[in-house]
Design a protein around this motif. Structure first.
Motif, PDB file in Angstrom:
ATOM      1  N   GLY A 129       0.819  -1.207   0.000  1.00  0.00           N
ATOM      2  CA  GLY A 129       0.000   0.000   0.000  1.00  0.00           C
ATOM      3  C   GLY A 129       0.853   1.257   0.000  1.00  0.00           C
ATOM      4  N   ALA A 130       2.125   1.123   0.389  1.00  0.00           N
ATOM      5  CA  ALA A 130       3.053   2.246   0.321  1.00  0.00           C
ATOM      6  C   ALA A 130       3.209   2.758  -1.098  1.00  0.00           C
ATOM      7  N   PHE A 131       2.897   1.905  -2.086  1.00  0.00           N
ATOM      8  CA  PHE A 131       3.061   2.256  -3.486  1.00  0.00           C
ATOM      9  C   PHE A 131       1.722   2.603  -4.146  1.00  0.00           C
ATOM     10  N   ASN A 132       0.752   3.061  -3.291  1.00  0.00           N
ATOM     11  CA  ASN A 132      -0.534   3.496  -3.827  1.00  0.00           C
ATOM     12  C   ASN A 132      -1.241   2.342  -4.531  1.00  0.00           C
ATOM     13  N   ASN A 133      -1.089   1.140  -3.945  1.00  0.00           N
ATOM     14  CA  ASN A 133      -1.600  -0.088  -4.536  1.00  0.00           C
ATOM     15  C   ASN A 133      -2.565  -0.749  -3.552  1.00  0.00           C
ATOM     16  N   CYS A 134      -3.640  -1.342  -4.068  1.00  0.00           N
ATOM     17  CA  CYS A 134      -4.529  -2.147  -3.219  1.00  0.00           C
ATOM     18  C   CYS A 134      -3.916  -3.533  -3.092  1.00  0.00           C
ATOM     19  N   ALA A 135      -3.150  -3.750  -2.041  1.00  0.00           N
ATOM     20  CA  ALA A 135      -2.440  -5.009  -1.836  1.00  0.00           C
ATOM     21  C   ALA A 135      -2.979  -5.680  -0.585  1.00  0.00           C
ATOM     22  N   ARG A 136      -3.200  -6.997  -0.692  1.00  0.00           N
ATOM     23  CA  ARG A 136      -3.794  -7.698   0.448  1.00  0.00           C
ATOM     24  C   ARG A 136      -3.402  -9.167   0.429  1.00  0.00           C
ATOM     25  N   ALA A 199       2.074  16.516   6.185  1.00  0.00           N
ATOM     26  CA  ALA A 199       3.413  15.983   6.462  1.00  0.00           C
ATOM     27  C   ALA A 199       3.631  14.599   5.862  1.00  0.00           C
ATOM     28  N   ALA A 200       2.722  14.131   5.029  1.00  0.00           N
ATOM     29  CA  ALA A 200       2.865  12.787   4.457  1.00  0.00           C
ATOM     30  C   ALA A 200       4.128  12.666   3.613  1.00  0.00           C
ATOM     31  N   ASP A 201       4.496  13.752   2.928  1.00  0.00           N
ATOM     32  CA  ASP A 201       5.685  13.706   2.071  1.00  0.00           C
ATOM     33  C   ASP A 201       6.982  13.596   2.865  1.00  0.00           C
ATOM     34  N   TRP A 225      -1.195   4.715   0.831  1.00  0.00           N
ATOM     35  CA  TRP A 225      -0.656   6.067   0.947  1.00  0.00           C
ATOM     36  C   TRP A 225      -1.082   6.943  -0.228  1.00  0.00           C
ATOM     37  N   LEU A 226      -1.261   8.224   0.071  1.00  0.00           N
ATOM     38  CA  LEU A 226      -1.403   9.228  -0.965  1.00  0.00           C
ATOM     39  C   LEU A 226      -0.126   9.234  -1.800  1.00  0.00           C
ATOM     40  N   PRO A 227      -0.211   9.203  -3.121  1.00  0.00           N
ATOM     41  CA  PRO A 227       1.012   9.178  -3.935  1.00  0.00           C
ATOM     42  C   PRO A 227       1.713  10.531  -3.959  1.00  0.00           C
ATOM     43  N   ASN A 228       2.998  10.513  -4.314  1.00  0.00           N
ATOM     44  CA  ASN A 228       3.751  11.760  -4.442  1.00  0.00           C
ATOM     45  C   ASN A 228       4.809  11.612  -5.530  1.00  0.00           C
ATOM     46  N   GLU A 229       5.636  12.646  -5.695  1.00  0.00           N
ATOM     47  CA  GLU A 229       6.639  12.632  -6.763  1.00  0.00           C
ATOM     48  C   GLU A 229       7.708  11.568  -6.517  1.00  0.00           C
ATOM     49  N   GLU A 230       8.055  11.329  -5.251  1.00  0.00           N
ATOM     50  CA  GLU A 230       9.060  10.306  -4.952  1.00  0.00           C
ATOM     51  C   GLU A 230       8.588   8.937  -5.425  1.00  0.00           C
ATOM     52  N   LEU A 231       7.322   8.628  -5.202  1.00  0.00           N
ATOM     53  CA  LEU A 231       6.770   7.359  -5.661  1.00  0.00           C
ATOM     54  C   LEU A 231       6.825   7.274  -7.187  1.00  0.00           C
ATOM     55  N   ASP A 232       6.432   8.351  -7.845  1.00  0.00           N
ATOM     56  CA  ASP A 232       6.431   8.359  -9.307  1.00  0.00           C
ATOM     57  C   ASP A 232       7.845   8.144  -9.856  1.00  0.00           C
ATOM     58  N   ARG A 233       8.835   8.798  -9.256  1.00  0.00           N
ATOM     59  CA  ARG A 233      10.225   8.618  -9.693  1.00  0.00           C
ATOM     60  C   ARG A 233      10.680   7.174  -9.481  1.00  0.00           C
ATOM     61  N   GLU A 244      -1.242   4.048 -12.561  1.00  0.00           N
ATOM     62  CA  GLU A 244      -2.016   5.278 -12.441  1.00  0.00           C
ATOM     63  C   GLU A 244      -2.006   5.751 -10.987  1.00  0.00           C
ATOM     64  N   LEU A 245      -1.295   6.841 -10.732  1.00  0.00           N
ATOM     65  CA  LEU A 245      -1.308   7.422  -9.390  1.00  0.00           C
ATOM     66  C   LEU A 245      -2.740   7.792  -9.039  1.00  0.00           C
ATOM     67  N   THR A 246      -3.201   7.338  -7.881  1.00  0.00           N
ATOM     68  CA  THR A 246      -4.612   7.491  -7.527  1.00  0.00           C
ATOM     69  C   THR A 246      -4.763   8.350  -6.281  1.00  0.00           C
ATOM     70  N   PHE A 247      -5.534   9.416  -6.415  1.00  0.00           N
ATOM     71  CA  PHE A 247      -5.787  10.347  -5.326  1.00  0.00           C
ATOM     72  C   PHE A 247      -7.253  10.235  -4.893  1.00  0.00           C
ATOM     73  N   PRO A 248      -7.571  10.577  -3.660  1.00  0.00           N
ATOM     74  CA  PRO A 248      -8.980  10.592  -3.258  1.00  0.00           C
ATOM     75  C   PRO A 248      -9.695  11.789  -3.876  1.00  0.00           C
ATOM     76  N   ASP A 249     -10.987  11.643  -4.053  1.00  0.00           N
ATOM     77  CA  ASP A 249     -11.787  12.786  -4.483  1.00  0.00           C
ATOM     78  C   ASP A 249     -11.835  13.821  -3.367  1.00  0.00           C
ATOM     79  N   ASN A 250     -12.041  15.069  -3.750  1.00  0.00           N
ATOM     80  CA  ASN A 250     -12.099  16.139  -2.744  1.00  0.00           C
ATOM     81  C   ASN A 250     -13.238  15.936  -1.750  1.00  0.00           C
ATOM     82  N   ASP A 251     -14.287  15.283  -2.208  1.00  0.00           N
ATOM     83  CA  ASP A 251     -15.438  15.037  -1.325  1.00  0.00           C
ATOM     84  C   ASP A 251     -15.521  13.576  -0.895  1.00  0.00           C
ATOM     85  N   ALA A 252     -14.372  12.925  -0.819  1.00  0.00           N
ATOM     86  CA  ALA A 252     -14.349  11.510  -0.417  1.00  0.00           C
ATOM     87  C   ALA A 252     -14.909  11.339   0.989  1.00  0.00           C
ATOM     88  N   GLU A 253     -15.512  10.176   1.207  1.00  0.00           N
ATOM     89  CA  GLU A 253     -16.099   9.880   2.515  1.00  0.00           C
ATOM     90  C   GLU A 253     -15.185   8.959   3.313  1.00  0.00           C
TER      91      GLU A 253
END
Length: 418
Positions: A129-136, A199-201, A225-233, A244-253
């Motif tokens: 999940g550190a890599f913005n992945n649904c892992a289980r 402070a996530a970054d 985790w919320l993705p960032n540039e370090e993950l993309d690099r 596909e870097l995935t972010f939550p919607d602004n109105d996420a529940e």
């Protein structure tokens, strides 16, 4: 209302526009990981698929019982090699230059693609999940189904979001943040965790992996985790597969949004036998001078280059207490190589540490450093239930690499601030 990260990934990989807590979704699996341990369990992998759904999306990693300690484990590891050969699996990690603990190998090789789904028969699979992945982690029967069909199902859980602010003090790390969360909020059964905030970054990918892996101890489903540039690099240098870097919607529940001020976190330990609601600041134990017989750093949660460097910084110019055994397990050969190049491995050896192959043996009580009755172990690994590392009469405390290193020098559980 919008969707959070877990919901968006599950929706995308199931072909649905939206998913909500309580939904049951069938998702396409991007990466399916098979372990050497899977072939040891009688009846589990006795029957192999006629064909795999896609041998380029199957990964075989020998880590739990490699190198084998006896004939049964040797036979099981041989079966894993035969399995990889039979199906032409190119992403095969055996003893050698590219071997390591499964979740570190996944990190090193870029197998956990952002926005995709990864499964494995190991409870700490949520590490990715550190890599913005649904892992289980999933059961062996479910894993066999994935190998045949390339899909699995999940029930969508509610999500708790942790928003980080502030800055971690010296000698305080991601492991301490997790132990603070575990002590204050307890188990997250059936729930997803999302890590984000201003402070996530400040958390490196190594640190993010620690928090995600440890979330298995709270019975979380996904820990993303919320993705960032370090993950993309990182991903651009490790894979040419689409993600596909995935972010939550602004109105996420969310079920709840909890604020964590990193500036207020102190060194923590988990007391023996469990983690949820069972952690305390190290300072509370110092007056008791709890003697340790064995210390350990290295696992899917704390065997990174960053973790070994934290140990080396404390051990430089010092010696391990005479009554303490300090075992260090680099999480992969890549970690071992880089920690050797920067001089950290030599510092550890000079201080009196024993280095093991990059495998799960110490953490799982499978080999290397099994505990005797009434012994006390302080470990920077993820799990501490009775009998985990040997005798059920042994006591296992969990702490950060810095806390473990400081305690190995002192001979009792103490804070690195001393």
């Amino acid at each position: 209302m919008g969707m959070n990260i877990a919901e968006k990934i599950l929706a995308r990989n199931s072909g649905r526009k939206t998913v909500r807590p309580g939904d049951v979704v069938v998702v396409n699996v991007e990466s399916a990981v098979v372990l050497d341990m899977n072939f040891l369990i009688r009846g589990a992998f006795d029957t192999w698929p006629v064909r795999l759904f896609d041998n380029d999306r199957v990964i075989v990693i020998n880590d739990h019982i490699s190198p084998p300690k006896d004939i049964p484990t040797a036979e099981s590891v041989r079966k894993s090699r035969q399995f990889a050969q039979k199906y032409g699996i190119r992403r095969f990690h055996d003893v050698g230059a590219n071997q390591g603990i499964v979740h570190q190998v996944i990190a090193d090789a870029g197998y956990a693609l952002p926005g995709r789904v990864l499964v494995c028969n190991d409870s700490h699979t949520c590490s990715s999940g550190a890599f913005n992945n649904c892992a289980r982690g999933i059961g062996l029967a479910d894993l066999l189904y994935v190998l045949c069909k390339g899909e699995t199902w999940f029930k969508v859980g509610e999500t708790i979001r942790y928003d980080f602010t502030g800055t971690l003090p010296q000698y305080v790390s991601a492991k301490d943040v997790f132990l603070h969360i575990a002590g204050k909020y307890g188990a997250h059964v059936g729930q997803n965790i999302e890590f984000a905030g201003p402070a996530a970054d400040s958390f490196s990918l190594d640190a993010r992996k620690t928090l995600s892996a440890m979330s298995a101890e709270l019975s979380a489903e996904f820990a993303i985790w919320l993705p960032n540039e370090e993950l993309d690099r990182h991903m651009r240098t490790r894979t040419n597969r689409p993600y596909e870097l995935t972010f939550p919607d602004n109105d996420a529940e969310y079920l709840e949004v909890r604020k964590i001020n990193l500036s207020e976190i102190v060194p923590y330990v988990a007391l023996p036998d469990s983690v949820p609601n069972n952690t305390v600041p190290v300072a509370q134990l110092e007056k008791d001078k709890i003697c340790v017989n064995q210390c350990h750093v290295g696992s899917c949660a704390n065997g990174t280059i960053e973790d070994i460097h934290a140990v080396a910084q404390i051990l430089k110019g010092k010696k391990i207490a005479p009554h303490v055994r300090f075992i260090v397990t680099p999480a992969s050969q890549e970690v071992y190589r880089e920690s050797s190049k920067n001089g950290d491995i030599n510092i550890l050896i000079e201080a009196g540490c024993l280095l093991t192959p990059p495998a799960c043996g110490v953490c799982g009580g499978l080999d290397f450093g099994v505990l005797a009755g009434d012994e006390v172990c302080l470990t920077a690994s993820p799990r501490n239930f009775k009998g985990r590392m040997g005798s059920a009469d042994a006591k296992i405390y969990l702490g950060s690499p810095a806390v473990v290193a400081a305690s190995a020098v002192a001979g009792y559980i103490t804070t690195p601030r001393r």
